[in-house]
Structure formats: C-alpha cells, structure tokens
Design a protein around this motif. Structure first.
Motif, PDB file in Angstrom:
ATOM      1  N   ARG A  10     -23.691 -18.626  -3.284  1.00 26.20           N
ATOM      2  CA  ARG A  10     -23.857 -18.922  -1.156  1.00 26.20           C
ATOM      3  C   ARG A  10     -23.070 -18.336  -0.584  1.00 26.20           C
ATOM      4  NH1 ARG A  10     -25.478 -25.192  -0.522  1.00 26.20           N
ATOM      5  NH2 ARG A  10     -23.405 -25.041  -0.204  1.00 26.20           N
ATOM      6  N   ARG A  11     -21.859 -17.584  -1.353  1.00 30.89           N
ATOM      7  CA  ARG A  11     -21.303 -16.788  -0.785  1.00 30.89           C
ATOM      8  C   ARG A  11     -20.773 -15.337  -0.390  1.00 30.89           C
ATOM      9  NH1 ARG A  11     -19.055 -20.196   3.126  1.00 30.89           N
ATOM     10  NH2 ARG A  11     -18.544 -21.760   2.519  1.00 30.89           N
ATOM     11  N   GLU A  12     -21.885 -15.027  -1.424  1.00 34.66           N
ATOM     12  CA  GLU A  12     -21.292 -13.448  -1.868  1.00 34.66           C
ATOM     13  C   GLU A  12     -23.275 -13.019  -2.262  1.00 34.66           C
ATOM     14  OE1 GLU A  12     -19.917 -10.077  -4.663  1.00 34.66           O
ATOM     15  OE2 GLU A  12     -18.515 -12.134  -4.697  1.00 34.66           O
ATOM     16  N   THR A  13     -23.229 -11.816  -1.501  1.00 36.75           N
ATOM     17  CA  THR A  13     -24.783 -11.349  -2.109  1.00 36.75           C
ATOM     18  C   THR A  13     -24.368  -9.820  -1.896  1.00 36.75           C
ATOM     19  OG1 THR A  13     -26.537 -13.034  -0.825  1.00 36.75           O
ATOM     20  CG2 THR A  13     -26.786 -10.699  -1.167  1.00 36.75           C
ATOM     21  N   ARG A  14     -25.161  -9.301  -2.261  1.00 36.98           N
ATOM     22  CA  ARG A  14     -25.088  -7.767  -2.852  1.00 36.98           C
ATOM     23  C   ARG A  14     -26.017  -7.112  -2.997  1.00 36.98           C
ATOM     24  NH1 ARG A  14     -20.615  -6.732  -8.310  1.00 36.98           N
ATOM     25  NH2 ARG A  14     -18.841  -8.496  -7.210  1.00 36.98           N
ATOM     26  N   ARG A  15     -25.994  -5.932  -2.247  1.00 43.24           N
ATOM     27  CA  ARG A  15     -27.238  -5.069  -1.864  1.00 43.24           C
ATOM     28  C   ARG A  15     -27.074  -3.651  -2.982  1.00 43.24           C
ATOM     29  NH1 ARG A  15     -30.433  -9.216   0.573  1.00 43.24           N
ATOM     30  NH2 ARG A  15     -29.380 -10.319   2.445  1.00 43.24           N
ATOM     31  N   TYR A  16     -27.911  -3.585  -2.764  1.00 41.96           N
ATOM     32  CA  TYR A  16     -28.554  -1.910  -3.374  1.00 41.96           C
ATOM     33  C   TYR A  16     -29.081  -0.625  -3.088  1.00 41.96           C
ATOM     34  CZ  TYR A  16     -25.281  -5.026  -6.978  1.00 41.96           C
ATOM     35  OH  TYR A  16     -24.630  -5.501  -7.263  1.00 41.96           O
ATOM     36  N   GLU A  17     -28.921   0.186  -2.745  1.00 40.38           N
ATOM     37  CA  GLU A  17     -30.219   0.757  -1.843  1.00 40.38           C
ATOM     38  C   GLU A  17     -30.308   2.467  -2.708  1.00 40.38           C
ATOM     39  OE1 GLU A  17     -32.762   2.439   2.007  1.00 40.38           O
ATOM     40  OE2 GLU A  17     -30.845   0.532   1.838  1.00 40.38           O
ATOM     41  N   ARG A  18     -31.943   2.951  -3.050  1.00 43.07           N
ATOM     42  CA  ARG A  18     -32.018   3.602  -3.911  1.00 43.07           C
ATOM     43  C   ARG A  18     -31.357   4.778  -3.293  1.00 43.07           C
ATOM     44  NH1 ARG A  18     -35.194   4.230  -7.867  1.00 43.07           N
ATOM     45  NH2 ARG A  18     -35.922   6.348  -8.197  1.00 43.07           N
ATOM     46  N   GLN A  19     -30.736   6.093  -3.082  1.00 46.38           N
ATOM     47  CA  GLN A  19     -30.399   7.005  -2.373  1.00 46.38           C
ATOM     48  C   GLN A  19     -31.407   8.810  -3.507  1.00 46.38           C
ATOM     49  OE1 GLN A  19     -27.394   6.594  -0.621  1.00 46.38           O
ATOM     50  NE2 GLN A  19     -28.358   4.832  -1.028  1.00 46.38           N
ATOM     51  N   PRO A  20     -31.465   8.775  -2.684  1.00 49.35           N
ATOM     52  CA  PRO A  20     -32.155  10.476  -2.841  1.00 49.35           C
ATOM     53  C   PRO A  20     -32.365  11.143  -4.313  1.00 49.35           C
ATOM     54  CG  PRO A  20     -31.414  10.661  -0.713  1.00 49.35           C
ATOM     55  CD  PRO A  20     -30.389   9.324  -1.008  1.00 49.35           C
ATOM     56  N   ASN A  21     -31.351  10.931  -4.710  1.00 48.22           N
ATOM     57  CA  ASN A  21     -31.067  11.559  -6.048  1.00 48.22           C
ATOM     58  C   ASN A  21     -31.749  10.839  -7.457  1.00 48.22           C
ATOM     59  OD1 ASN A  21     -29.085   9.368  -6.810  1.00 48.22           O
ATOM     60  ND2 ASN A  21     -27.456  10.839  -6.451  1.00 48.22           N
ATOM     61  N   GLY A  22     -32.022   8.963  -7.115  1.00 48.13           N
ATOM     62  CA  GLY A  22     -31.967   7.887  -7.981  1.00 48.13           C
ATOM     63  C   GLY A  22     -31.025   7.007  -8.366  1.00 48.13           C
ATOM     64  N   SER A  23     -30.019   7.610  -7.779  1.00 50.37           N
ATOM     65  CA  SER A  23     -29.021   6.170  -7.747  1.00 50.37           C
ATOM     66  C   SER A  23     -28.884   6.075  -7.326  1.00 50.37           C
ATOM     67  CB  SER A  23     -27.386   7.015  -7.864  1.00 50.37           C
ATOM     68  OG  SER A  23     -27.149   7.539  -6.659  1.00 50.37           O
ATOM     69  N   TYR A  24     -28.489   5.016  -6.911  1.00 49.50           N
ATOM     70  CA  TYR A  24     -27.943   3.213  -6.391  1.00 49.50           C
ATOM     71  C   TYR A  24     -26.123   2.531  -5.769  1.00 49.50           C
ATOM     72  CZ  TYR A  24     -33.008   1.664  -7.957  1.00 49.50           C
ATOM     73  OH  TYR A  24     -33.668   2.455  -8.079  1.00 49.50           O
ATOM     74  N   LYS A  25     -26.917   2.635  -4.209  1.00 49.16           N
ATOM     75  CA  LYS A  25     -25.278   2.158  -3.892  1.00 49.16           C
ATOM     76  C   LYS A  25     -25.370   0.942  -3.576  1.00 49.16           C
ATOM     77  CE  LYS A  25     -22.723   3.424   0.579  1.00 49.16           C
ATOM     78  NZ  LYS A  25     -23.234   4.580   1.594  1.00 49.16           N
ATOM     79  N   MET A  26     -24.598   0.352  -4.278  1.00 49.81           N
ATOM     80  CA  MET A  26     -24.225  -1.648  -3.305  1.00 49.81           C
ATOM     81  C   MET A  26     -23.066  -1.537  -2.354  1.00 49.81           C
ATOM     82  SD  MET A  26     -22.187  -3.989  -3.572  1.00 49.81           S
ATOM     83  CE  MET A  26     -21.055  -3.128  -5.354  1.00 49.81           C
ATOM     84  N   GLN A  27     -23.579  -2.711  -1.569  1.00 50.12           N
ATOM     85  CA  GLN A  27     -23.595  -2.754  -0.525  1.00 50.12           C
ATOM     86  C   GLN A  27     -22.781  -4.239  -0.237  1.00 50.12           C
ATOM     87  OE1 GLN A  27     -25.095  -1.898   3.267  1.00 50.12           O
ATOM     88  NE2 GLN A  27     -23.281  -3.213   4.391  1.00 50.12           N
ATOM     89  N   GLN A  28     -21.754  -4.765  -0.243  1.00 46.96           N
ATOM     90  CA  GLN A  28     -20.772  -6.241  -0.482  1.00 46.96           C
ATOM     91  C   GLN A  28     -21.397  -7.076   0.427  1.00 46.96           C
ATOM     92  OE1 GLN A  28     -17.130  -7.706  -2.194  1.00 46.96           O
ATOM     93  NE2 GLN A  28     -18.061  -8.186  -3.727  1.00 46.96           N
TER      94      GLN A  28
END
Length: 444
Positions: free
Chosen positions: A162-180
C-alpha cells in the motif's frame, strides 16, 4: 558385363513358357511407366498456378492437417459484443475494457500471470530486464496493464504494497522504463452504510462509495447473489481502507462488506492473499472445470490473440481453443452461471455464452444443437449443447473461449476460480481480523 547378360538370358530361356510370358509383360509395363510423362497445363496468361504465402512465425501450428481452420481465413469470431446483453449493473458501474487487473496467487510468476492473457514472452522479458525485482512477486499483490493497438504490452503497474507502486512504460525501442511511486498519505478505515433505493450502484453512490469501490463490492459478493434482484429496503455496510492525502482519498481498498437481503446476511472479507472469504474463512468462488467436455479431446488450434492472417497481414486473433471431437459430443458448462446468449447462425454457427459471476464469461461455438435458453441458470457440469460443424467451420470441432474482465484468456492456462478456504496460521489470523471487523459492519 557380357558374361552377366549371357547368364541372365540362359536363366530366362530355361524358365517355363508361362513364367517367361509373365516376366516379359512386367518388363514392358515397367519401361512404359518410366518413359511416360503426364500432360501439364500451361496457362495462357501470367497467373501463377500456386500462390506463395509467407507465414508469420506464430502460424506454423495452424499448418497441421488436423487444424480446424484454413490458414488463409480469419478465425471464427463470436457474434458482435452488442449481442451480450448489458444489465443495469454493467451500465451503472462501467468497466474500463482497456485496463486489465490481476491479483497474484500462490505459484504465480510474472510470466505465468501475463502469458495466460496472450502477452508475448519478448514483452515479459523486456519488462523483467527493466526491473529484476519483478521476479519476486508475492501473493496478494496487484498487477494492472494496458495493451497497444498491436496487442503489445504498453503500460504495466505493480502495486508492491500500500506504500509503493512501480509503473512501467513501453519505449519506442521495445524496452520499458520504470518509475517508482511512494504513497505519502495516511491509510484510514471508514464505514459506509446505506439502503437500496433503485439500483445498487446508485444506492452505493448515495452512501459515499466511488464507482470503482462499488465495482469491488459487487465482485466480492458476485458468487453469493444476483445484484439485479435486490429489493428496496435491503441494507448494506462497507468497510473501506482509504489513503487520505491533503484531506482527500487518493486510493482505497475494500476490507469487508455485509449485505442483508430477504432477511439473510451475506459477508465477504479480504484476506492477505487478496481474495475474499466468508466469516469462517471459506472461499466464496464457485469452482470451474478446466474442460467443457467429459473427457479431454485433442486441441486442433491454439489460443493466439496476436495471430496474423498470412494473406492480409492483419491481426486475426484466435481468442479461444479448438477441440477436435465428433459431432454430437455433449458440451458442458464449466461453471455455475446464467446463459446470456443461445443463438443459431452466423460465422460462429450455433453458439452459447454463459456469464459466471461478474468477471467471467465462457463461449461455446459451432454447435450442432443448443440445449439451453437465454436467462436459464446452469450448474457446473450441466449439458448445454452438442458439438457440431456449423457456421464457418472446416471440420467437426468445438471452439471454446474464456473471458475474464472483458478480455479473452487462454482456456488451457487461465487461473480459474476454485473452491478453497484458508487453513492453518492464515485462517487463524483471518478470523481474528474478522472478529474485529464485524462490530464495525453493524447495520442501521
């Protein structure tokens, strides 16, 4: 060589006359076949006799002779979504069909959780490459994701606690960028009570529940009651845990609910594993069968939501599995539910759709005979139809689909509801929590 020829000739001349005639005839026939050439048709124009088809790597399984569908056609799809009637709850509590939610269960890995929804392994690997911690999912954690137009994983959210969520977004090259994201608010329990006046959704909204909270209440009690049959004066009490930030609720989690209808009380409480149980720690979900037949038949065409049509190059998803079985084989309901479609005709042939609770839907297509009617209640294992070869079908088979939260999943690997309950330390801890929650859920 001459000596061999003389020996052969001598042996031939020493044979009885009938044998020499038979052997000579066979020799003539063999020579005639060896030199014969069939007539070959040559078209006058440049139209090729054989069409060359380039196949996607996912198409190879569908080249097998026993495949139920020709590879140059799209898979038979269910009738338009409008054919599935929406009830008052669907209208009052709309789901977001583009966002898919999942609660981590015992034995789950990221791969097993996402693969049943047809998400490509390359996307899963790219996601793990962006955050190795994803290899350590824990029971009860919440996952959610969206897909792009090509069926690829676009965004992914992992609620670790309930304190921490990690979000990931697809990048143009097919990799993912994580944001905490770290939550900074304080979690507080609040009780919301009300009476049914009109629809349950409208009554819950009057009591202070959001649309998402109302949806969670309905899902928690989905196996115990039909919310469309609630009557005026029925009472409910909901215990919500809400994160308060600057005086406003940032997010919430359903802890427990009590609903009284017809003089009977129904309860559901959330356990550490993210699932809901009754007052005694018994599971609320109705168990599903894995297969819609008495015995398991050979799979002739697999689930593939990203299958490409080799002729058009467009995605023509196969949203279920095909079982090769004889015409007239009994088809069974895999779980308790209500028949919402029982139709004849169309590309899917004769087909049946059954709604199980609020989150699950199963579909059965290309049937020879339908044995149920819309609105009919069915139990797990009930006969609902006989298999066939109707509609756009190239051979006797049953096309079977499972939909969870409005998304097709792989029927062979999907996590299905099971009749289960808490045991040991988990049950002891759960019952202690329930004992403290019950006084808070007192009705007016």
């Amino acid at each position: 060589m001459q000596q061999i020829a003389r020996s052969v000739a001598l042996a031939f001349n020493n044979l009885p006359r009938p044998h020499r005639v038979m052997l000579g005839s066979l020799t003539v026939i063999t020579l005639a076949v060896a030199v014969w050439r069939p007539y070959v048709y040559h078209p006058s124009d440049d139209t090729p006799v054989v069409k060359s088809i380039t196949l996607d790597k996912f198409e190879s399984p569908h080249l097998l002779p026993e495949a139920s569908e020709p590879i140059d056609q799209t898979a038979p799809e269910p009738e338009p979504e409008e054919d599935i009637p929406a009830d008052d709850i669907d209208k009052d509590v709309p789901e977001n069909p583009n966002v898919h939610d999942y609660t981590v269960s015992s034995g789950d890995t990221l791969s097993s959780a996402l693969n049943q929804y047809g998400i490509d392994l390359s996307d899963i690997n790219a996601l793990v490459s962006s955050d190795k911690d994803l290899r350590g999912l824990r029971v009860g954690q919440q996952l959610s994701w969206t897909l792009n137009a090509d069926g690829q994983l676009q965004t992914f959210s992992w609620e670790m606690d309930r304190r921490e969520t990690r979000r990931y977004e697809r990048q143009p090259n097919g990799s993912y960028k994580m944001q905490q994201e770290l939550q900074k608010g304080e979690w507080q329990n609040s009780v919301l009570k009300g009476e049914v006046r009109g629809s349950f959704a409208a009554s819950a909204r009057s009591a202070g529940l959001t649309s998402a909270e109302t949806s969670n209440v309905i899902k928690a009690l989905q196996w115990q009651m039909d919310f469309r049959k609630l009557r005026a004066g029925d009472q409910f009490s909901v215990l919500m845990s809400r994160e308060m930030l600057n005086g406003k609720s940032a997010q919430s989690q359903l802890v427990g609910v009590r609903l009284r209808t017809g003089g009977k009380d129904y309860y559901a409480f959330r356990a550490e594993d993210g699932k809901f149980y009754d007052r005694n720690g018994s599971g609320l979900a109705r168990g599903f069968m894995r297969f819609p037949t008495v015995k398991q038949f050979r799979v002739s065409s697999n689930f593939n939501p990203r299958r490409l049509n080799p002729v058009t190059g467009r995605i023509a998803p196969h949203r279920g599995v095909d079982f090769a079985l004889p015409i007239g084989t009994p088809v069974l309901a895999v779980g308790d539910g209500e028949v919402v479609v029982a139709k004849n005709g169309g590309a899917a042939g004769n087909y049946v759709a059954i709604r199980h609770g609020r989150q699950y839907m199963t579909r059965y297509m290309h049937l020879s005979k339908v044995l149920v009617k819309p609105g009919q209640k069915v139990k797990r294992g009930d006969r609902i139809a006989l298999s066939g070869n109707t509609g756009r079908s190239t051979g006797p088979h049953l096309h079977y689909e499972i939909w969870i939260n409005n998304q097709a999943v792989n029927p062979l690997t999907a996590k299905l509801p099971r009749m289960e309950g808490l045991t040991g330390k988990e049950r002891t801890s759960y019952l202690a929590d329930v004992k403290s929650y019950l006084p808070q859920l007192a009705l007016k």
